[in-house]
Design a protein around this motif. Sequence first.
Motif, mmCIF file in Angstrom:
data_model
loop_
_atom_site.group_PDB
_atom_site.id
_atom_site.type_symbol
_atom_site.label_atom_id
_atom_site.label_comp_id
_atom_site.label_asym_id
_atom_site.label_seq_id
_atom_site.Cartn_x
_atom_site.Cartn_y
_atom_site.Cartn_z
ATOM 1 N N THR A 193 0.840 -1.197 0.000
ATOM 2 C CA THR A 193 0.000 0.000 0.000
ATOM 3 C C THR A 193 0.872 1.243 0.000
ATOM 4 N N ALA A 194 0.551 2.175 -0.891
ATOM 5 C CA ALA A 194 1.327 3.418 -0.958
ATOM 6 C C ALA A 194 1.043 4.272 0.269
ATOM 7 N N PRO A 195 2.044 5.015 0.751
ATOM 8 C CA PRO A 195 1.809 5.898 1.896
ATOM 9 C C PRO A 195 0.712 6.913 1.622
ATOM 10 N N VAL A 239 2.283 16.565 9.924
ATOM 11 C CA VAL A 239 1.964 15.652 8.831
ATOM 12 C C VAL A 239 1.790 14.241 9.380
ATOM 13 N N VAL A 240 0.677 13.610 9.039
ATOM 14 C CA VAL A 240 0.391 12.233 9.417
ATOM 15 C C VAL A 240 0.533 11.372 8.167
ATOM 16 N N ILE A 241 1.354 10.325 8.261
ATOM 17 C CA ILE A 241 1.604 9.447 7.118
ATOM 18 C C ILE A 241 1.229 8.023 7.507
ATOM 19 N N ASP A 242 0.178 7.498 6.915
ATOM 20 C CA ASP A 242 -0.189 6.106 7.149
ATOM 21 C C ASP A 242 0.501 5.212 6.116
ATOM 22 N N ASP A 243 0.734 3.941 6.498
ATOM 23 C CA ASP A 243 1.477 2.991 5.660
ATOM 24 C C ASP A 243 2.845 3.561 5.302
ATOM 25 N N PHE A 244 3.557 4.019 6.337
ATOM 26 C CA PHE A 244 4.799 4.762 6.138
ATOM 27 C C PHE A 244 5.894 3.920 5.502
ATOM 28 N N LEU A 295 10.384 13.041 13.861
ATOM 29 C CA LEU A 295 9.631 11.943 13.258
ATOM 30 C C LEU A 295 9.332 10.913 14.334
ATOM 31 N N VAL A 296 8.073 10.490 14.414
ATOM 32 C CA VAL A 296 7.682 9.366 15.275
ATOM 33 C C VAL A 296 6.978 8.350 14.385
ATOM 34 N N ASN A 348 2.216 1.363 11.854
ATOM 35 C CA ASN A 348 2.855 1.845 10.631
ATOM 36 C C ASN A 348 2.412 3.259 10.258
ATOM 37 N N ARG A 349 1.974 4.015 11.225
ATOM 38 C CA ARG A 349 1.704 5.448 11.017
ATOM 39 C C ARG A 349 2.921 6.240 11.470
ATOM 40 N N ALA A 350 3.274 7.262 10.704
ATOM 41 C CA ALA A 350 4.350 8.173 11.088
ATOM 42 C C ALA A 350 3.793 9.570 11.276
ATOM 43 N N LEU A 351 4.443 10.297 12.149
ATOM 44 C CA LEU A 351 4.077 11.668 12.463
ATOM 45 C C LEU A 351 5.325 12.516 12.276
ATOM 46 N N VAL A 352 5.222 13.594 11.482
ATOM 47 C CA VAL A 352 6.360 14.456 11.194
ATOM 48 C C VAL A 352 5.964 15.889 11.517
ATOM 49 N N TYR A 353 6.822 16.602 12.280
ATOM 50 C CA TYR A 353 6.462 17.950 12.712
ATOM 51 C C TYR A 353 7.719 18.734 13.083
ATOM 52 N N PRO A 354 7.639 20.069 13.106
ATOM 53 C CA PRO A 354 8.781 20.883 13.532
ATOM 54 C C PRO A 354 9.133 20.581 14.986
ATOM 55 N N SER A 355 10.421 20.418 15.250
ATOM 56 C CA SER A 355 10.859 19.995 16.580
ATOM 57 C C SER A 355 10.561 21.011 17.671
#
Length: 225
Positions: A2-4, A19-24, A116-117, A186-193
């Motif tokens: 599955t594509a992210p 940013v929330v990324i599923d199927d990372f 990134l988490v 397999n969800r990722a979370l990306v945000y300014p630190s």
Amino acid sequence: MTAPSLSVHRVGREAQPVVVIDDFTADPDALRAVALASTFGPAVEHYPGIRAALPKAYLPAQLAVLADVLGPLLGRSGTVEVVDASFSIVTTPPEKLDVRQRVPHCDAFGADRIALVHYLAPEGGDGTAFFRHRSTGFETIDEERAPIFFGQLDAEFRYGGVPPARYVAGDTPLFERTMAVEARYNRALVYPSYLLHSGAIGPEAVLSSDPALGRLTVTAFLSVG
């Protein structure tokens, strides 16, 4: 495979991007298997738990997805460098948290730093929450704001008492929650630190040091030149 799938959220009054990324990653089960076979040790800095080394191929394999995020979505461009990255598990019991672990925090003050988490617990578990400091109104802490924020926080601790010994997951007298992101496998979370945030660790959370049972994640800090 599955594509992210990406979604962008603007958090709070400062409208910072999260940013929330599923199927990372393409094979989260293989990555989790590596974690289950890894040796974990005490974390440095203020992370309330343990960490282990990541496979070397992990971040390079995710660079294409991260490039989509860092450029058009987070407004960052330039060379991406890894400051720190590891498997991580929250293990510290609430009663053993130090004062700074009982309030939201930021990971770095510079606008060039990204956090990134990547959640790797199959049952989901506890996610991540973002906050506004009520008395200053700050949702991000940069070099200019840091002395104001920490000075005010120290005053609030002195005159109002230190926060109770628990993880911060929702509103408190000192902080207002602006957004919460649910953990999913397999969800990722990306945000300014420099966004004020905390792992949204609930009172019933399993704080096991066993990666098969605990809140297994990848945590990474990136610098964008």
